[in-house]
Design an enzyme around this catalytic site. Structure first.
Site, PDB file in Angstrom:
ATOM      1  CB  SER A 236      38.641  33.166  37.377  1.00  0.00           C
ATOM      2  OG  SER A 236      37.892  31.969  37.334  1.00  0.00           O
ATOM      3  CE1 TYR A 237      33.525  38.172  32.458  1.00  0.00           C
ATOM      4  CE2 TYR A 237      33.706  36.428  30.834  1.00  0.00           C
ATOM      5  CZ  TYR A 237      33.149  37.618  31.257  1.00  0.00           C
ATOM      6  OH  TYR A 237      32.219  38.256  30.484  1.00  0.00           O
TER       7      TYR A 237
END
Length: 862
Positions: free
Chosen positions: A335-336
């Protein structure tokens, strides 16, 4: 049908998002800038059929800079940069022509969907994109909405489709907070950097840094490192004594006990305790306590913790780790990676993420057990309201990711599995002994449930020596009692992990910029990275920080920057006015700058102790044209020449070697010429130190050598040695390198093109005549009789390098082996490319550009 333009932050991200939204049914083509692709497909948008065009930028489209004249260090007082100097937005990478590319793709579009990274920098890029494309998009009908913002935290089908179904709007306040930070860092950083660089490089020759930079975040970061260095230097070791006892529970075993007093600093008192305890013949058990203890599973992973672990455990620098994390994110593996949050949202699909890891041989058993027995709810962490914690989003193998990519992915995955695992539980047994009047203790730990330490074995409870079974009142024989003499030890240099912790604690930088600031102080030669990734300040770093403390401690303490960061956050939240924050902060630093300039002697006193003045540095090299004494060549970056008699310093081209050029002098100012070279495979050219710093003709700029000088009769000038227009770049001229024989070559005076020709020729001269076909200067070549490639035992020939059939097999195009293709500044259009006075009227150095010029040249250049 409506046309919808969609823009992501990176080309790889655009492709991944387009694949998901189009379900793979898309066509792709290269954009006009060659760096970004455009992916097209049809679908539905806001209930209407639409044609989608998905493309990207490459990070920031624009960058903030001063307008032309204020970029000159020599012509502008640094104090003017705080308020008088106007700024402008320029293209961040002009070669990408990003604005033109966006306008070509945006022309005629009805709507735009912004898929930029979901952080403050991403919001800022949103408005850079909008500024480029809105003027060319179709005008909205009435109050029709045309601008949309997609919010997402990972590149998965679920997250991307969910973002497309819940489009919002870009946040102007967050974008403004980035604008404010950019302007503050530009104005403050440039003003201080220009002043102290010019001041100290004009006085000292061995600073070993081409830029004495200042940064509102960079300087406090360096301050933490120097503060630790100062503690180490001022540390005075103290001797102390420890009483150690051993008891023998059984004949063949012994148990070491810890003294409850821990240590004493007086030798006589320590000896007294030793004498008292030696009088006792046995050790008595005073108490036995058993407690079940818990080692908590980790909080969900955020950026700062990831960077700490990457440095401390994986040996990766913060910037390198961040680059790897960004690559893993754009490829859809995690994820980010920029988040301050350590708490999973209530609706986060923890089981779904866990199931994807069920087949990895490293942790498959642990994952399957968790899925069958039930996962533990992660600990409640901090919700910063930005992005979910860093989480693996799909399975990967070491073969897919390779080296550092796999190591970081493996840590992120193990950390995630640990957050949904059970806590580690262990039984701690503490036995208290008395030997005479003194108390001693021993502690043992036995793991009852390993919990998360199975997946993170480096957190496991260390194995203690097994304690004997005993009860209060039991007696054990004493094996040994002795006094140990020890010394207190100084702290070690800060590790990157410790520095990251300090920066986060004091609000210096953001999760995104912390790696950049640490990298800057390493690049500027203010600290060196030692073993264990410890940061040891250099002499220059130490003197700078001590100088700031001496003049104005707030320049280096974290307090003022932390306060500025809070104001920037208020802008992002819409609670502070952008212009007021900017004006107020710049006013504070402007006052500090003036005080710093007035008090610079305080820092100079410290510099004098550590560094040598220019006059005492370097080796005599070439004669000054003013006093005719030898100037000294200072090799330490930035390399330069210094005349101690005239007290003048002359900058030189960097990243190469400098030597005297045949003791020849410049006809304009009588300075001895020097020869710059980037190596045997690179290019070289002579230059006059004075002309290089003070251009003699209007069409010349500072930083030009003899190969760009338009002097009409000097034997080293462009006018006399220029042959023809460069075959690759627009503005360059191929100039004969008269020092290159017998392996003769000509090199472009703008780019890194090199043309090798006439090997083993005795002499190569540029003729005053020009080619009838292309207007390039003809070349006269004298070959050695034994090695002449000319037909019929000829040794001399005159002709055009580009057009003469006799020369065609003797010419080879190459690229210079240089660290920087453009090794010095000074671009722009050249005027007066003619061969100078005495040449044929209208003659030009550059060959004419016939339509088949490149095809014709291909026959000659390999």
């Amino acid at each position: 049908m409506r046309t919808v333009l969609m823009v992501a932050e990176k080309p790889s991200l655009a492709q991944s998002i387009a694949k998901i939204l189009s379900r793979g049914n898309m066509s792709s083509r290269k954009g006009l800038n060659g760096a970004c692709s455009v992916h097209e497909y049809t679908g539905s948008f806001v209930g209407q059929s639409a044609h989608f065009k998905m493309t990207s930028v490459c990070g920031h489209v624009m960058t903030l800079d001063f307008i032309g004249k204020y970029n000159s260090w020599d012509k502008v007082d640094p104090a003017e940069l705080f308020s008088k100097a106007p700024t402008e937005k320029k293209e961040a990478n002009p070669k990408l022509t990003m604005v033109k590319f966006l306008q070509v793709e945006g022309r005629g579009c009805d709507c735009i969907v912004l898929w930029l990274d979901c952080d403050k920098e991403g919001e800022n890029i949103c408005f850079e994109v909008l500024d480029a494309v809105l003027p060319v998009m179709n005008k909205p009908r009435g109050t029709e909405r045309t601008i949309y913002r997609a919010k997402f935290s990972s590149i998965t089908d679920t997250d991307i489709c969910n973002a497309m179904n819940h489009l919002g709007e870009p946040n102007r306040n967050e974008a403004l907070s980035v604008d404010a930070r950019q302007e503050l860092d530009l104005r403050i950083g440039c003003a201080f950097t220009r002043f102290q660089t010019k001041y100290f490089q004009g006085k000292y020759g061995n600073l070993d840094s081409s830029l004495i930079s200042f940064g509102p975040c960079q300087t406090p970061t360096l301050g933490f490192c120097v503060e630790r260095h100062d503690k180490i230097q001022s540390f005075k070791p103290e001797t102390y004594w420890v009483l150690q006892a051993k008891v023998n529970p059984e004949k063949e075993s012994s148990l070491t006990l810890d003294w409850d007093r821990v240590r004493v600093f007086d030798r006589e008192i320590a000896q007294m305790f030793l004498n008292i305890t030696k009088m006792a013949k046995e050790a008595k058990v005073e108490s036995v306590s058993k407690k079940e203890k818990v080692k908590q599973r980790p909080l969900a992973l955020n950026t700062v913790e990831m960077l700490r672990v990457a440095s401390a455990a994986l040996g990766m620098g913060p910037q390198h780790a961040m680059q790897i994390a960004e690559r893993l994110y754009t490829q859809g593996y995690i994820s980010y990676p920029r988040t301050e949050t350590t708490h999973y949202p209530e609706n986060f699909d923890l089981k779904g993420c866990l199931r994807q890891q069920a087949n990895n041989p490293y942790w498959a058993e642990t994952v399957k057990t968790l899925l069958s027995e039930g996962i533990n709810r992660p600990r409640k962490g901090h919700d910063a309201g930005d992005h979910p914690p860093i989480t693996p989003m799909r399975a990967a193998t070491e073969a897919e990711l390779g080296g550092d990519g796999w190591r970081l992915y493996e840590y992120i995955t193990r950390h995630f599995i640990a957050t949904v695992s059970a806590d580690c539980k262990y039984l701690q047994t503490t036995i208290s002994f008395s030997i005479g009047p003194e108390r001693f203790t021993c502690i043992g730990k036995v793991v009852t449930s390993p919990g998360f330490t199975e997946i993170m074995p480096w957190h496991s409870i260390p194995l203690e020596e097994s304690l004997p079974h005993c009860e209060k009142g039991d007696i054990f024989p004493i094996g040994e009692i002795k006094l140990l003499e020890k010394q207190t030890s100084p702290p070690d240099y800060l590790t990157e992990a410790e520095l990251i912790t300090l920066m986060e604690k004091h609000g210096i930088g953001t999760d995104a910029s912390i790696p950049v600031h640490i990298n800057n102080i390493c690049q500027r030669n203010y600290v060196t990275v030692e073993s264990g990734r410890r940061l040891k300040p250099t002499n220059l770093g130490i003197v700078l920080v001590h100088g700031y403390y001496k003049i104005d401690a707030e320049l280096v303490l974290p307090t003022i920057r932390s306060a500025v960061e809070k104001q920037l956050n208020l802008i992002a939240l819409g609670k502070a006015n952008y212009h007021q924050v900017l004006e107020h902060t710049l006013d504070i630093f402007k006052r500090k700058f003036h005080y710093f300039v007035d008090s610079i002697a305080g820092m100079d006193e410290l510099m004098e102790v550590s560094f040598s003045p220019l006059a005492a540095t370097g080796k005599p090299l070439s004669r000054c044209g003013k006093c005719h004494r030898f100037m000294k060549y200072i090799q330490a970056k930035p390399s330069r020449l210094h005349c101690s008699h005239c007290d003048d310093t002359y900058s030189l081209p960097q990243n190469g070697t400098i030597k005297l050029y045949k003791e020849l002098r410049c006809p304009l100012d009588d300075f001895e010429l020097v020869l710059w070279s980037s190596g045997s495979r690179g290019k070289s050219y002579p230059l006059c130190p004075y002309c290089y710093n003070h251009p003699p003709f209007r069409d010349m700029k500072k930083g030009m050598g003899c190969n760009e000088c338009t002097h009409p009769t000097c034997q080293h000038s462009l006018s006399m040695l220029g042959i023809g227009q460069c075959v690759e770049c627009e503005n360059g001229v191929l100039v004969l390198d008269s020092t290159s024989g017998p392996k003769w070559k000509m090199a472009c005076n703008k780019c890194n093109v090199i043309v090798h020709f006439f090997e083993n020729a005795h002499k190569v001269r540029v003729s005053p005549e020009t080619c009838d076909l292309c207007d390039a200067a003809l070349v006269d070549v004298d070959f050695n009789k034994a090695k002449s490639p000319l037909p019929g035992d000829e040794t001399q020939h005159s002709g055009c390098v580009f057009c003469d059939p006799v020369f065609q097999d003797l010419v080879e195009l190459k690229h210079a082996a240089m660290r920087h293709p453009m090794h010095r500044g000074g671009q722009g259009k050249r005027q007066g490319r003619g061969r100078g006075k005495g040449r044929r009227p209208g003659g030009r150095l550059n060959p004419k550009k016939p339509k088949d010029k490149m095809a014709a040249l291909a026959a000659y250049f390999v």
